[in-house]
Design a protein around this motif. Structure first.
Motif, PDB file in Angstrom:
ATOM      1  N   GLN A 293      -1.129  -0.588  -5.666  1.00  0.00           N
ATOM      2  CA  GLN A 293      -2.096   0.065  -6.547  1.00  0.00           C
ATOM      3  C   GLN A 293      -1.641   1.442  -7.006  1.00  0.00           C
ATOM      4  OE1 GLN A 293      -4.979  -1.419  -7.754  1.00  0.00           O
ATOM      5  NE2 GLN A 293      -3.865  -3.160  -6.893  1.00  0.00           N
ATOM      6  N   GLY A 294      -0.608   1.962  -6.381  1.00  0.00           N
ATOM      7  CA  GLY A 294      -0.032   3.218  -6.834  1.00  0.00           C
ATOM      8  C   GLY A 294      -0.560   4.441  -6.104  1.00  0.00           C
ATOM      9  N   THR A 295       0.236   5.515  -6.184  1.00  0.00           N
ATOM     10  CA  THR A 295      -0.158   6.801  -5.636  1.00  0.00           C
ATOM     11  C   THR A 295       0.211   7.880  -6.659  1.00  0.00           C
ATOM     12  OG1 THR A 295       0.018   8.280  -3.706  1.00  0.00           O
ATOM     13  CG2 THR A 295       2.022   7.121  -4.358  1.00  0.00           C
TER      14      THR A 295
ATOM     15  N   VAL B 104       8.985   0.698   2.845  1.00  0.00           N
ATOM     16  CA  VAL B 104      10.001   1.319   2.003  1.00  0.00           C
ATOM     17  C   VAL B 104       9.539   2.741   1.687  1.00  0.00           C
ATOM     18  CG1 VAL B 104       9.002   0.425  -0.149  1.00  0.00           C
ATOM     19  CG2 VAL B 104      11.426   1.048  -0.074  1.00  0.00           C
ATOM     20  N   TYR B 105      10.515   3.627   1.542  1.00  0.00           N
ATOM     21  CA  TYR B 105      10.227   5.040   1.339  1.00  0.00           C
ATOM     22  C   TYR B 105      10.904   5.545   0.067  1.00  0.00           C
ATOM     23  CZ  TYR B 105       9.290   4.553   6.330  1.00  0.00           C
ATOM     24  OH  TYR B 105       8.817   4.139   7.543  1.00  0.00           O
TER      25      TYR B 105
ATOM     26  N   VAL C  46       1.930   8.074 -11.865  1.00  0.00           N
ATOM     27  CA  VAL C  46       1.499   7.201 -10.769  1.00  0.00           C
ATOM     28  C   VAL C  46       2.723   6.414 -10.327  1.00  0.00           C
ATOM     29  CG1 VAL C  46       0.003   5.323 -10.063  1.00  0.00           C
ATOM     30  CG2 VAL C  46      -0.841   7.053 -11.680  1.00  0.00           C
ATOM     31  N   TYR C  47       3.012   6.468  -9.051  1.00  0.00           N
ATOM     32  CA  TYR C  47       4.180   5.791  -8.493  1.00  0.00           C
ATOM     33  C   TYR C  47       3.735   4.508  -7.804  1.00  0.00           C
ATOM     34  CZ  TYR C  47       7.240   9.680  -9.516  1.00  0.00           C
ATOM     35  OH  TYR C  47       7.981  10.626 -10.171  1.00  0.00           O
ATOM     36  N   TYR C  48       4.382   3.418  -8.187  1.00  0.00           N
ATOM     37  CA  TYR C  48       4.074   2.110  -7.637  1.00  0.00           C
ATOM     38  C   TYR C  48       5.261   1.578  -6.838  1.00  0.00           C
ATOM     39  CZ  TYR C  48       0.454   2.053 -11.263  1.00  0.00           C
ATOM     40  OH  TYR C  48      -0.616   2.347 -12.073  1.00  0.00           O
ATOM     41  N   CYS C  49       4.944   0.909  -5.759  1.00  0.00           N
ATOM     42  CA  CYS C  49       5.920   0.171  -4.970  1.00  0.00           C
ATOM     43  C   CYS C  49       5.842  -1.294  -5.388  1.00  0.00           C
ATOM     44  CB  CYS C  49       5.564   0.335  -3.494  1.00  0.00           C
ATOM     45  SG  CYS C  49       6.462  -0.692  -2.346  1.00  0.00           S
TER      46      CYS C  49
ATOM     47  N   VAL D 299       0.830  -1.196   0.000  1.00  0.00           N
ATOM     48  CA  VAL D 299       0.000   0.000   0.000  1.00  0.00           C
ATOM     49  C   VAL D 299       0.871   1.255   0.000  1.00  0.00           C
ATOM     50  CG1 VAL D 299      -1.817   1.277   1.160  1.00  0.00           C
ATOM     51  CG2 VAL D 299      -1.821  -1.231   1.225  1.00  0.00           C
ATOM     52  N   GLU D 300       0.791   2.005  -1.088  1.00  0.00           N
ATOM     53  CA  GLU D 300       1.541   3.263  -1.212  1.00  0.00           C
ATOM     54  C   GLU D 300       0.735   4.425  -0.646  1.00  0.00           C
ATOM     55  OE1 GLU D 300       2.212   0.875  -5.116  1.00  0.00           O
ATOM     56  OE2 GLU D 300       0.539   1.405  -3.784  1.00  0.00           O
ATOM     57  N   SER D 301       1.454   5.418  -0.169  1.00  0.00           N
ATOM     58  CA  SER D 301       0.822   6.646   0.300  1.00  0.00           C
ATOM     59  C   SER D 301       1.819   7.798   0.166  1.00  0.00           C
ATOM     60  CB  SER D 301       0.363   6.514   1.752  1.00  0.00           C
ATOM     61  OG  SER D 301       1.472   6.278   2.600  1.00  0.00           O
TER      62      SER D 301
END
Length: 122
Positions: A114-116, A79-80, A93-96, A5-7
């Motif tokens: 799902q991306g942020t 992770v950051y 959109v940035y995905y982990c 889960v990205e934020s």
């Protein structure tokens, strides 16, 4: 089950900063390489950064080198991505993602969130 889960995304002016976070669960985080990838409107997936398991060796795409910093906290399974001096071309959109096999330039990952959305605009 596995959760990624990205934020931390949002709207920022050029030259500004954002810090993305990616909280994970359901797999042994410390055994996985972790990645940030992004997809700009109308473009394919672009690898941004990677951090290895173990020593936490980092790698960056040339387009973000010197501006972005990836880090991981194995105790928090997180992770950051610290992003400084953001540019309009960083809009995406940035995905982990996580992968047990590791290495850079991967086209596939074991798990991906799902991306942020990150938007850099005046």
């Amino acid at each position: 089950q596995v959760q990624v889960v990205e934020s931390g995304g949002g709207l920022v002016q050029p030259g500004g900063s954002l810090r993305l976070s990616c909280a994970t669960s359901g797999f042994t985080f410390s055994n996985y390489w972790m990645y940030w990838v992004r997809q700009a409107p109308g473009k394919g997936l672009e690898w941004v950064s990677a951090i290895s398991r173990g020593l936490g060796i980092t790698n960056y795409a040339d387009s973000v080198k010197g501006r972005f910093t990836i880090s991981r906290d194995n105790a928090k399974n997180t992770v950051y991505l610290q992003m400084n001096n953001l540019k309009p071309e960083d809009t995406a959109v940035y995905y982990c993602a996580a992968d047990r096999r590791g290495g850079i330039g991967r086209a596939e990952y074991d798990y991906r969130g799902q991306g942020t959305q990150v938007t850099v605009s005046p």
